[in-house]
Design a protein around this motif. Structure first.
Motif, PDB file in Angstrom:
ATOM      1  N   ILE A 271       0.853  -1.198   0.000  1.00  0.00           N
ATOM      2  CA  ILE A 271       0.000   0.000   0.000  1.00  0.00           C
ATOM      3  C   ILE A 271       0.889   1.249   0.000  1.00  0.00           C
ATOM      4  O   ILE A 271       0.672   2.189  -0.758  1.00  0.00           O
ATOM      5  CB  ILE A 271      -0.925   0.003   1.244  1.00  0.00           C
ATOM      6  CG1 ILE A 271      -1.835  -1.237   1.272  1.00  0.00           C
ATOM      7  CG2 ILE A 271      -1.748   1.292   1.324  1.00  0.00           C
ATOM      8  CD1 ILE A 271      -2.742  -1.400   0.093  1.00  0.00           C
ATOM      9  N   LEU A 272       1.909   1.224   0.853  1.00  0.00           N
ATOM     10  CA  LEU A 272       2.823   2.360   0.943  1.00  0.00           C
ATOM     11  C   LEU A 272       3.501   2.647  -0.393  1.00  0.00           C
ATOM     12  O   LEU A 272       3.703   3.799  -0.768  1.00  0.00           O
ATOM     13  CB  LEU A 272       3.899   2.084   2.001  1.00  0.00           C
ATOM     14  CG  LEU A 272       3.496   2.291   3.455  1.00  0.00           C
ATOM     15  CD1 LEU A 272       4.520   1.676   4.391  1.00  0.00           C
ATOM     16  CD2 LEU A 272       3.338   3.782   3.762  1.00  0.00           C
ATOM     17  N   ASN A 273       3.855   1.597  -1.104  1.00  0.00           N
ATOM     18  CA  ASN A 273       4.587   1.777  -2.358  1.00  0.00           C
ATOM     19  C   ASN A 273       3.672   1.992  -3.561  1.00  0.00           C
ATOM     20  O   ASN A 273       4.095   2.533  -4.577  1.00  0.00           O
ATOM     21  CB  ASN A 273       5.476   0.551  -2.619  1.00  0.00           C
ATOM     22  CG  ASN A 273       6.685   0.537  -1.711  1.00  0.00           C
ATOM     23  OD1 ASN A 273       7.434   1.506  -1.659  1.00  0.00           O
ATOM     24  ND2 ASN A 273       6.863  -0.548  -0.981  1.00  0.00           N
ATOM     25  N   HIS A 274       2.451   1.563  -3.426  1.00  0.00           N
ATOM     26  CA  HIS A 274       1.570   1.502  -4.592  1.00  0.00           C
ATOM     27  C   HIS A 274       0.629   2.698  -4.684  1.00  0.00           C
ATOM     28  O   HIS A 274       0.206   3.079  -5.774  1.00  0.00           O
ATOM     29  CB  HIS A 274       0.758   0.208  -4.496  1.00  0.00           C
ATOM     30  CG  HIS A 274      -0.082  -0.086  -5.687  1.00  0.00           C
ATOM     31  ND1 HIS A 274       0.441  -0.569  -6.861  1.00  0.00           N
ATOM     32  CD2 HIS A 274      -1.418   0.046  -5.902  1.00  0.00           C
ATOM     33  CE1 HIS A 274      -0.531  -0.725  -7.735  1.00  0.00           C
ATOM     34  NE2 HIS A 274      -1.669  -0.355  -7.184  1.00  0.00           N
ATOM     35  N   VAL A 275       0.282   3.265  -3.539  1.00  0.00           N
ATOM     36  CA  VAL A 275      -0.770   4.286  -3.527  1.00  0.00           C
ATOM     37  C   VAL A 275      -0.170   5.683  -3.364  1.00  0.00           C
ATOM     38  O   VAL A 275       0.721   5.894  -2.551  1.00  0.00           O
ATOM     39  CB  VAL A 275      -1.772   3.986  -2.381  1.00  0.00           C
ATOM     40  CG1 VAL A 275      -2.824   5.075  -2.287  1.00  0.00           C
ATOM     41  CG2 VAL A 275      -2.437   2.636  -2.604  1.00  0.00           C
ATOM     42  N   ASP A 276      -0.667   6.596  -4.183  1.00  0.00           N
ATOM     43  CA  ASP A 276      -0.226   7.986  -4.084  1.00  0.00           C
ATOM     44  C   ASP A 276      -1.203   8.733  -3.156  1.00  0.00           C
ATOM     45  O   ASP A 276      -2.253   9.193  -3.590  1.00  0.00           O
ATOM     46  CB  ASP A 276      -0.216   8.606  -5.484  1.00  0.00           C
ATOM     47  CG  ASP A 276       0.199  10.068  -5.432  1.00  0.00           C
ATOM     48  OD1 ASP A 276       0.704  10.519  -4.389  1.00  0.00           O
ATOM     49  OD2 ASP A 276      -0.005  10.765  -6.442  1.00  0.00           O
ATOM     50  N   PHE A 277      -0.823   8.799  -1.896  1.00  0.00           N
ATOM     51  CA  PHE A 277      -1.726   9.355  -0.881  1.00  0.00           C
ATOM     52  C   PHE A 277      -2.057  10.823  -1.153  1.00  0.00           C
ATOM     53  O   PHE A 277      -3.207  11.241  -1.033  1.00  0.00           O
ATOM     54  CB  PHE A 277      -1.127   9.205   0.519  1.00  0.00           C
ATOM     55  CG  PHE A 277      -0.823   7.783   0.881  1.00  0.00           C
ATOM     56  CD1 PHE A 277      -1.850   6.882   1.128  1.00  0.00           C
ATOM     57  CD2 PHE A 277       0.487   7.329   0.958  1.00  0.00           C
ATOM     58  CE1 PHE A 277      -1.584   5.558   1.447  1.00  0.00           C
ATOM     59  CE2 PHE A 277       0.763   6.002   1.276  1.00  0.00           C
ATOM     60  CZ  PHE A 277      -0.263   5.116   1.531  1.00  0.00           C
TER      61      PHE A 277
END
Lengths: 218, 218
Positions: free
Chosen positions: A99-105
């Motif tokens: 999630i940390l690497n995949h999603v652009d928060f």
């Protein structure tokens, strides 16, 4: 949009897809589109699109269609994507890391402030510029920093335990990857659930249903 | 269940949750439950539960309720969880790895046969007992091994390209994490989409909507 007008959950669920299509149109230099053309692109009916977009006042003009950049901006506003909701992520295992690497928060309206885990082997290590904190510090942290949303990448039991702490610290937004049904206990929260195992079961069910229909037709 | 009776998609989407609750009841040694008690546990109405379970013939007996193990077995059958659908995963980046490590394919009706990636740095390395294969070999592989489902952990462009190959090789089931809308092009497939970015946008929208309502009430 009227401040009091609530958009129905079924429309809310469709908004991110409108957002993606409008972004693509905008990036391709298309500034105007009829509801019919948008419908064809999205595989929906033109009346569905008109109805959905009318919900938040995005009226197309008869004979002109929709102004793409204007509609896009309006939609971004409705979605609240220019917000900077403070968020924390709990559970830096495989799923949490993905999630940390995949999603652009940031482009989704969130600012990730901290990451927590209980595994001593990864506490104090760095991930995406954030030092993984000990879950034991969660209560103190959330009492010092106002947190709008927690991303729960935890197993059910830990999620249950952590949700109590978070709720007591005033956190009311949850992106929940665990199988713990937060909304059953807390009625005044916003929880968006992603149940990966349920999703795979749904696929299995649909494949199975299709096979059954095929066999029945034979 | 009658072979010809199709379960509606809205019921199908609720089945995995019934499955989880029934599994928990079974594991806790509860062998009988009334629709009312099940409704309270699940935060649904008893009539909704009766209606859903009637869809696949899981009739409770008046004054007895549901036979938990029987209903559980019936539900597993409907979901097709005892299947061994052959599956491949495409894209062994962060997301693909998380899926590989996080999801128990076998108990969800799937047997993972192979993993593909195009990154030379990870091709031929091993993950969960499977050697990562070169995406260039996908076509030949799928012509040799009958594949029921592909798990797409790829960006949109790669997903589009790979979907063509997979479809031409007869793959009709897709667990799709990309933003490529498979169903727009292929009408005879089963696609279960997980759009993580959309899900986070939905959370952002719900938080924003809540804030607006609160502000409007002030």
């Amino acid at each position: 949009m009227s401040k009091n007008k609530k958009i129905s959950m079924s429309v809310v669920r469709r908004l991110p897809r409108y957002y993606r299509f409008l972004l693509e149109l905008k990036n391709n230099g298309i500034y105007r589109i009829s509801s019919q053309a948008l419908a064809e692109k999205m595989g929906a009916s033109a009346s569905q699109i008109r109805q959905d977009l009318n919900c938040f006042g995005g009226f197309g003009q008869q004979g002109y269609g929709y102004d793409v950049p204007k509609l896009f901006d309006e939609l971004s506003g409705i979605l609240g994507l220019d917000s900077r909701y403070s968020a924390i992520l709990l559970g830096a295992g495989n799923l949490g890391r993905a999630i940390l690497n995949h999603v652009d928060f940031a482009s989704r309206g969130f600012e990730l402030k901290a990451v927590f885990d209980k595994n001593p082997e990864i506490i104090d290590s760095t991930i995406n510029g954030l030092t993984i904190m000990n879950s034991d510090e969660l209560y103190d942290y959330c009492n010092q920093v106002k947190i709008d949303a927690a991303f729960l990448c935890l197993p059910k039991d830990s999620a249950e335990q952590m949700a109590d702490i978070l709720y007591n610290c005033g956190v009311r937004g949850f992106w929940n990857f665990s199988h713990y049904d937060l909304s059953m206990k807390y009625s005044d929260i916003v929880a968006e659930n992603v149940h990966l195992n349920d999703s795979l079961m749904t696929l299995c069910c649909c494949i199975t249903e299709n096979r059954r229909s095929e066999n029945a037709e034979d």
